[in-house]
Write a protein that holds these residues in place. Structure first.
Motif, short mmCIF file in Angstrom:
data_model
loop_
_atom_site.label_atom_id
_atom_site.label_comp_id
_atom_site.label_asym_id
_atom_site.label_seq_id
_atom_site.Cartn_x
_atom_site.Cartn_y
_atom_site.Cartn_z
N VAL A 74 0.28 -37.07 -54.51
CA VAL A 74 0.41 -35.68 -54.41
C VAL A 74 -1.36 -35.50 -54.34
O VAL A 74 -1.19 -34.07 -52.96
CB VAL A 74 1.31 -34.95 -55.23
N ALA A 75 -1.77 -35.92 -54.98
CA ALA A 75 -3.48 -34.64 -55.05
C ALA A 75 -4.23 -35.34 -53.95
O ALA A 75 -5.01 -34.87 -53.38
CB ALA A 75 -3.99 -36.14 -56.36
N LEU A 76 -3.44 -37.03 -53.22
CA LEU A 76 -4.33 -37.57 -52.19
C LEU A 76 -4.05 -36.70 -50.75
O LEU A 76 -4.17 -35.64 -50.27
CB LEU A 76 -4.13 -38.40 -51.57
N SER A 77 -2.56 -35.70 -51.11
CA SER A 77 -2.28 -35.36 -50.05
C SER A 77 -2.37 -34.08 -49.81
O SER A 77 -2.73 -33.41 -48.99
CB SER A 77 -0.62 -34.88 -50.76
N MET A 78 -3.13 -33.23 -51.06
CA MET A 78 -3.40 -31.87 -50.79
C MET A 78 -4.51 -31.84 -50.41
O MET A 78 -5.51 -31.43 -49.92
CB MET A 78 -3.44 -31.33 -52.46
N LEU A 88 -0.38 -41.15 -45.34
CA LEU A 88 0.74 -41.87 -45.62
C LEU A 88 0.63 -42.69 -46.88
O LEU A 88 -0.34 -42.88 -47.40
CB LEU A 88 0.44 -43.15 -44.35
N CYS A 89 1.88 -41.90 -47.90
CA CYS A 89 2.13 -42.39 -49.13
C CYS A 89 2.94 -43.42 -49.43
O CYS A 89 4.19 -42.97 -48.51
CB CYS A 89 2.05 -41.27 -50.03
N VAL A 90 2.55 -44.49 -49.87
CA VAL A 90 3.23 -45.21 -49.56
C VAL A 90 4.45 -45.66 -51.34
O VAL A 90 3.74 -45.80 -52.01
CB VAL A 90 3.27 -47.22 -49.17
N THR A 91 5.46 -45.68 -51.19
CA THR A 91 6.17 -45.45 -52.61
C THR A 91 7.20 -46.01 -52.88
O THR A 91 7.44 -46.76 -51.82
CB THR A 91 6.27 -43.63 -52.72
N ASP A 92 8.21 -45.61 -53.86
CA ASP A 92 9.67 -46.64 -53.89
C ASP A 92 10.57 -45.69 -54.32
O ASP A 92 10.38 -44.32 -54.60
CB ASP A 92 9.71 -47.46 -54.53
N SER A 93 12.04 -45.69 -54.99
CA SER A 93 12.90 -45.79 -54.89
C SER A 93 13.07 -44.55 -56.20
O SER A 93 13.68 -43.91 -56.63
CB SER A 93 14.27 -46.15 -54.99
N ARG A 94 12.15 -44.79 -57.09
CA ARG A 94 11.77 -44.08 -58.62
C ARG A 94 10.86 -43.37 -58.61
O ARG A 94 11.49 -41.72 -59.33
CB ARG A 94 11.08 -45.68 -59.75
N CYS A 95 10.18 -42.96 -57.24
CA CYS A 95 9.83 -41.82 -57.10
C CYS A 95 10.66 -40.25 -56.90
O CYS A 95 11.92 -40.16 -56.47
CB CYS A 95 8.79 -41.77 -56.08
N ASN A 96 10.08 -39.56 -57.83
CA ASN A 96 11.41 -38.15 -57.78
C ASN A 96 10.76 -37.84 -56.49
O ASN A 96 10.13 -37.55 -55.69
CB ASN A 96 10.21 -37.41 -59.03
N LEU A 97 12.72 -36.70 -56.68
CA LEU A 97 12.45 -36.46 -55.29
C LEU A 97 11.84 -35.25 -54.96
O LEU A 97 11.23 -35.06 -53.68
CB LEU A 97 14.67 -35.53 -55.19
N SER A 98 11.21 -34.40 -55.93
CA SER A 98 10.80 -33.09 -55.95
C SER A 98 9.06 -33.93 -55.02
O SER A 98 8.03 -32.55 -54.62
CB SER A 98 10.40 -32.27 -57.04
N THR A 99 9.10 -34.37 -56.06
CA THR A 99 7.23 -35.03 -55.48
C THR A 99 7.73 -35.66 -54.25
O THR A 99 6.59 -34.87 -53.71
CB THR A 99 7.56 -36.46 -56.78
N ARG A 100 8.45 -36.53 -53.67
CA ARG A 100 8.24 -36.70 -52.17
C ARG A 100 8.14 -35.52 -51.39
O ARG A 100 7.37 -34.72 -50.30
CB ARG A 100 9.26 -37.38 -51.70
N ALA A 105 5.83 -30.98 -47.45
CA ALA A 105 5.66 -29.98 -47.58
C ALA A 105 3.78 -30.07 -47.33
O ALA A 105 3.52 -28.88 -46.60
CB ALA A 105 5.43 -28.75 -48.83
N LEU A 106 2.69 -30.85 -48.40
CA LEU A 106 1.20 -30.55 -47.78
C LEU A 106 0.97 -31.21 -46.62
O LEU A 106 0.27 -31.46 -45.86
CB LEU A 106 0.81 -31.40 -49.22
N GLY A 107 2.23 -31.77 -45.94
CA GLY A 107 1.89 -32.99 -44.47
C GLY A 107 1.65 -33.76 -44.45
O GLY A 107 1.66 -34.48 -43.04
N SER A 108 1.72 -34.30 -45.29
CA SER A 108 1.45 -36.37 -45.57
C SER A 108 3.61 -36.65 -44.91
O SER A 108 4.09 -35.98 -44.96
CB SER A 108 1.79 -36.25 -47.55
#
Length: 346
Positions: A74-78, A88-100, A105-108
């Motif tokens: 989120v910080a890098l997206s902003m 481009l953020c590479v995450t996994d299934s534990r990442c909260n939906l609201s965070t994704r 929403a920030l364009g990432s």
């Protein structure tokens, strides 16, 4: 009144919560979530991006890429949106939906890894994906929060001096261990300070950061499934490992008093309270760092179905149920009050 033109230019650094009225122990909580990124990760993200720009690694055509469980993403997206970079953020299934959703929403762009490596878990799979991207296209620039010294330098330059300014008689500092950037930055600073400060690292059970077997971890943030390259254990006086059930109960206990914090903060506070319970704290000045707030955990830590599915029906225990003002029974739906019908004409 601060006036800013870039979102990363604002970061409230002087807010502390005295937890003694809430938890019964003298503990000051340094709140790091009051910025436009919503977490302490804004400091590391800003430092890493600015260093990459100074070194000439970031160019207008560059595509930032990073592995993150959420908050750094989120910080890098902003920052990327503010500076005109793609991210481009590479995450996994534990990442909260609201965070994704927030990153998008920030364009990432967000890529979610479904599988995990045999030895490195989700983190190993994320890093392998990032490396493959960088090998395939030299436009990708990986800041590598796990190895980048700017990660810990951000906290050496900012977080630790902020604490020192407000608590010149600091005795013990509780710091959560993820990449260990915050931990190492603060520990290095206070190792050189005018008085000894006990550095207590707080880790999640199932993390391999300080040794021990890997285990299931469903709450993103603290803990690692691979040894963190930034960690130098010689700076750490003590390690406390916290079960996720204790993290959840601490979050809910704080929420009962109106403080909605995130999972990383719940882990740190839980570990700190256990340490304080086991020590003579008379005259002791203790500070804990709260990395995040709770809004991004509404669909996990604060969601009953998620909790019950993963941890069982009694996850919150009888104490939390007793404190629930709605636990006495169902509430009758409000019905509009109307005057009685007049008698029928005969």
């Amino acid at each position: 009144m601060p006036v800013i033109s870039a979102p990363h230019a604002f970061n409230e650094s002087q807010l502390y919560v005295d937890l003694e009225p809430t938890l019964g122990r003298s503990l000051f909580l340094k709140c790091e979530g009051f910025n436009f990124a919503g977490s302490i990760k804004l400091k590391a993200a800003s430092e890493m991006v600015e260093t990459a720009e100074r070194d000439g690694d970031l160019k207008p055509e560059s595509i930032l890429v990073e592995s993150s469980s959420g908050n750094l993403g989120v910080a890098l997206s902003m920052i990327a949106a503010s500076k005109g970079y793609r991210f481009l953020c590479v995450t996994d299934s534990r990442c909260n939906l609201s965070t994704r959703l927030l990153m998008e929403a920030l364009g990432s762009r967000v890529h979610t890894i479904a599988g995990r490596e045999a030895k490195g878990g989700f983190l190993g799979a994320r890093i392998n994906y990032v490396r493959a991207l960088c090998d395939s296209d030299d436009r990708y620039v990986w800041l590598s929060q796990y190895t980048n010294p700017s990660n810990w330098k951000a906290h050496y330059r900012k977080t630790a001096p902020e604490i020192a300014q407000h608590f010149p008689r600091l005795d013990v500092l509780f710091v959560g261990a993820g990449t260990t950037g915050t931990l190492m930055g603060c520990a290095r600073y206070f190792r050189q300070w005018h008085r000894p400060v006990r550095i207590v690292a707080v880790d999640s059970v199932g993390s391999v950061t300080f040794g021990g077997p890997p285990g299931r971890r469903m709450i993103p943030g603290l803990g690692m499934s691979m040894p963190p390259p930034l960690l130098d254990e010689s700076y750490v006086d003590e390690v406390i490992r916290v079960e996720e059930t204790d993290t959840i109960r601490t979050c809910h206990r704080l929420a009962r008093s109106g403080f909605l914090f995130g999972g990383s903060t719940g882990t740190v506070v839980s570990g700190a309270m256990r340490w304080l319970d086991d020590h003579d704290t008379r005259g002791l000045t203790a500070v804990a760092i709260a990395p995040d707030l709770g809004e991004r955990y509404l669909d996990t830590i604060y969601q009953s179905n998620w909790l019950h599915d993963l941890y069982g029906e009694d996850i919150l225990g009888p104490d939390e149920t007793a404190d629930d003002p709605w636990a006495a029974g169902p509430v009758t739906a409000f019905q509009e009050s109307r005057p009685p019908h007049p008698p029928a004409n005969r």
